[in-house]
Scaffold this motif. Structure first.
Motif, PDB file in Angstrom:
ATOM      1  N   MET A 173      -8.275  -4.361 -20.351  1.00 21.02           N
ATOM      2  CA  MET A 173      -7.411  -4.756 -20.684  1.00 21.02           C
ATOM      3  C   MET A 173      -6.678  -5.223 -20.012  1.00 21.02           C
ATOM      4  O   MET A 173      -5.784  -6.907 -19.987  1.00 21.02           O
ATOM      5  CB  MET A 173      -6.500  -4.788 -22.148  1.00 21.02           C
ATOM      6  N   LEU A 174      -5.392  -4.859 -19.009  1.00 24.85           N
ATOM      7  CA  LEU A 174      -4.418  -5.031 -18.228  1.00 24.85           C
ATOM      8  C   LEU A 174      -5.099  -5.876 -16.752  1.00 24.85           C
ATOM      9  O   LEU A 174      -3.866  -5.955 -16.662  1.00 24.85           O
ATOM     10  CB  LEU A 174      -4.153  -3.688 -17.622  1.00 24.85           C
ATOM     11  N   GLY A 210      -4.344  -9.207 -17.222  1.00 25.46           N
ATOM     12  CA  GLY A 210      -4.268  -8.762 -19.091  1.00 25.46           C
ATOM     13  C   GLY A 210      -5.202  -9.135 -19.290  1.00 25.46           C
ATOM     14  O   GLY A 210      -5.134 -10.038 -20.434  1.00 25.46           O
ATOM     15  N   THR A 211      -6.291 -10.400 -18.769  1.00 22.60           N
ATOM     16  CA  THR A 211      -6.821 -10.893 -19.691  1.00 22.60           C
ATOM     17  C   THR A 211      -8.813 -10.734 -19.323  1.00 22.60           C
ATOM     18  O   THR A 211      -9.807 -10.850 -19.635  1.00 22.60           O
ATOM     19  CB  THR A 211      -6.837 -12.262 -18.909  1.00 22.60           C
ATOM     20  N   GLN A 466      -3.147 -13.842 -22.535  1.00 28.66           N
ATOM     21  CA  GLN A 466      -2.846 -12.169 -22.028  1.00 28.66           C
ATOM     22  C   GLN A 466      -2.673 -11.284 -22.727  1.00 28.66           C
ATOM     23  O   GLN A 466      -2.053 -11.683 -24.014  1.00 28.66           O
ATOM     24  CB  GLN A 466      -1.359 -12.716 -21.273  1.00 28.66           C
ATOM     25  N   PHE A 467      -2.110 -10.082 -22.085  1.00 28.84           N
ATOM     26  CA  PHE A 467      -2.283  -8.990 -22.511  1.00 28.84           C
ATOM     27  C   PHE A 467      -1.616  -8.970 -23.682  1.00 28.84           C
ATOM     28  O   PHE A 467      -0.958  -8.167 -24.526  1.00 28.84           O
ATOM     29  CB  PHE A 467      -2.611  -7.634 -21.985  1.00 28.84           C
ATOM     30  N   THR A 470      -2.501 -10.823 -27.510  1.00 27.88           N
ATOM     31  CA  THR A 470      -3.439 -10.690 -28.356  1.00 27.88           C
ATOM     32  C   THR A 470      -2.852  -9.671 -29.561  1.00 27.88           C
ATOM     33  O   THR A 470      -1.945  -8.768 -28.996  1.00 27.88           O
ATOM     34  CB  THR A 470      -4.343  -9.580 -26.811  1.00 27.88           C
TER      35      THR A 470
END
Length: 528
Positions: A173-174, A210-211, A466-467, A470
């Motif tokens: 995720m990061l 982050g995507t 981006q994280f 979300t």
């Protein structure tokens, strides 16, 4: 002027707000949906645009992530069994064709996909199998929170951190998709394929940190569910939702533009229209208002909340779209067995060339020399005259141009479309002026004009992925629960909310939150 009172009034007739309205109508609430356009659907709409008999999907065309939504899996609103929604499923998921016509098909079956990858790299086939199987194993957990109110992010991360699978998921995720594929794989064509699929669904650069979750989610999803082609076009979903609302006593009014959310005693009590009419709501107001535009419609919000809402970010680029009526199906330089797949035509042969295709987008320049495109000519039954076809073609483009800003698109969109169509003849030789009866070009600015309160900066996903935007952070931590703090019974619904844009949540999480606040058992509602 005051009209009749409703239990729930809804600002916006897109597929997300229609979905929320349908659930609440089924729960027995008197619902009214207000839509500014003469048609409903928002991003899920099928329209006749230029030539009689040709009906185009204005935005979404393929319904992918909704296939895992309990709305479809359990037919919670009876859209499939009662209200006419149907899906067709192509035999092959996706395929990538490079500029030199090397191809990589991705099948719904993992074994067949790995066989195709092995023709380029046996090591990558083995690595991909492990990665995809792990993704399928993680899919129930990741999807469980996609269609309901998200857990606050700190609590979610705390739960994930309790085991190795969760820690690996946090790591993905990061990171960026590019970082992940570079660590896992060696063949450029596999890297390009995965990066193109993810970038097309998230509108994020391959190296955006982050995507990385999309790189796990989309392949795992395609090996578990199938890509759905709505029969009759994307608007068939919206039409089915409308029939559901009306069946349960709800109403829909088009050409009804909202100017303000009515507030009384710190509580949302209705909506006011441009005509001066006020429509009151006894229980709740649902509004498709982008966080960056909340202060245009809602008074009395906390300044800090508004400041954070205005700092939300759209994706770094968006789309230019060409809809065209064609004289007939066009010959393609694509293997026959791939013609029914979602084919990604790439103007590159190496990963480096593919990544260079994003450079104009980073600097506000039209992407023409190596355009990143998607779509093809289609012959959907009932949507084109017999023997004809229509074109659905998109290309990645910046919203704000370095030379002239977004307004410059009005001047250059037709020339840009000309150049992109000319380039695309490399893969579709018949895509020449004599085979185009008529066309419509939607620039990034046109997309924003069509949905100014949800597709800000032309981003059909509402916000970037981006994280920090979300799950329990989307669009901001205080707005992520769908209720607007400080204004009782005001709820947000749209692509800028969790789980995100595209045909995905369809308003289900908003409906769950409202049912909870009103003391309605949502599980009983959907089990009827």
């Amino acid at each position: 002027m005051v009209s009749a009172e409703y239990d729930i009034v809804v600002m916006g007739g897109g597929q997300n707000t229609l979905g929320a309205a349908a659930y609440l109508a089924k729960a027995g609430k008197k619902v009214l949906v207000l839509e500014r356009h003469p048609h409903i659907g928002g991003g899920a709409v099928t329209l006749e645009r230029n030539v009689p008999g040709y009906r185009y999907d204005k935005h979404s065309a393929v319904h992918i992530l909704i296939q895992a939504n309990p709305l479809i899996v359990n037919d919670e609103l009876k859209l499939l069994s009662r209200f006419g929604l149907q899906y067709e499923y192509p035999p092959i998921a996706t395929a990538t064709i490079l500029e030199d016509f090397r191809a990589l098909p991705f099948d719904f079956d993992i074994d067949k996909t790995c066989e195709a990858i092995a023709r380029h790299s046996r090591k990558d086939a083995e690595t991909y199998r492990e990665f995809a199987l792990w993704g399928k194993r993680m899919l129930p957990m990741t999807l469980a929170g996609m269609f309901s109110v998200p857990i606050p992010m700190p609590a979610f991360l705390g739960m994930l951190g309790q085991n190795e699978d969760g820690r690996r998921l946090i790591d993905l995720m990061l990171r960026s998709p590019l970082q992940i594929v570079d660590e896992l794989f060696e063949s450029d064509i596999l890297k390009i394929h995965l990066l193109k699929v993810v970038s097309e669904h998230t509108l994020q650069f391959p190296d955006d940190m982050g995507t990385g979750l999309g790189l796990l989610l989309l392949p795992a999803f395609m090996h578990t569910y199938r890509l759905g082609l709505p029969v009759g076009g994307s608007g068939a979903l919206s039409a089915a939702l409308a029939r559901c609302i009306q069946h349960h006593g709800g109403e829909i009014r088009t050409e009804s533009e909202v100017t303000q959310v009515l507030i009384k005693g710190g509580r949302a009590v209705g909506l006011q229209l441009t005509t001066g009419e006020s429509i009151h709501a006894k229980d709740a107001v649902i509004a498709c208002i982008h966080p960056r535009r909340l202060d245009r419609f809602v008074e009395g919000l906390d300044p800090d909340l508004l400041a954070r809402a205005k700092r939300t970010r759209p994706g770094p680029y968006t789309l230019l779209k060409v809809d065209a009526a064609l004289t007939g199906p066009l010959k393609k330089n694509i293997p026959e067995e791939l013609t029914k797949a979602m084919v990604e035509c790439i103007f590159a042969n190496t990963l480096g060339e593919f990544l260079e295709s994003f450079d104009p987008l980073r600097h506000g320049r039209p992407a023409i020399d190596r355009p990143l495109i998607g779509g093809a000519d289609l012959t959907p039954p009932g949507r084109v005259p017999e023997g004809k076809a229509l074109l659905y073609l998109v290309s990645y483009q910046p919203y704000a141009l370095a030379d002239g800003g977004p307004q410059k698109w009005d001047e250059i969109k037709e020339r840009t479309a000309d150049r992109i169509l000319e380039k695309t003849t490399h893969f579709i030789p018949g895509l020449v002026p004599e085979n185009i009866i008529a066309r419509e070009v939607d620039s990034p600015l046109d997309i924003e004009r069509y949905s100014p309160n949800s597709m800000v900066h032309g981003d059909f996903s509402g916000l970037g992925f981006q994280f920090y935007q979300t799950g329990g952070y989307r669009p901001t931590p205080e707005l992520a629960q769908y209720a607007v703090p400080g204004i009782e019974r005001l709820y947000l619904c749209g692509p800028f909310m969790h789980p995100g844009g595209g045909i995905f949540g369809v308003g289900r999480p908003t409906a769950i939150k409202i049912c909870d606040d009103l003391g309605i058992d949502f599980d009983k509602v959907v089990s009827r």
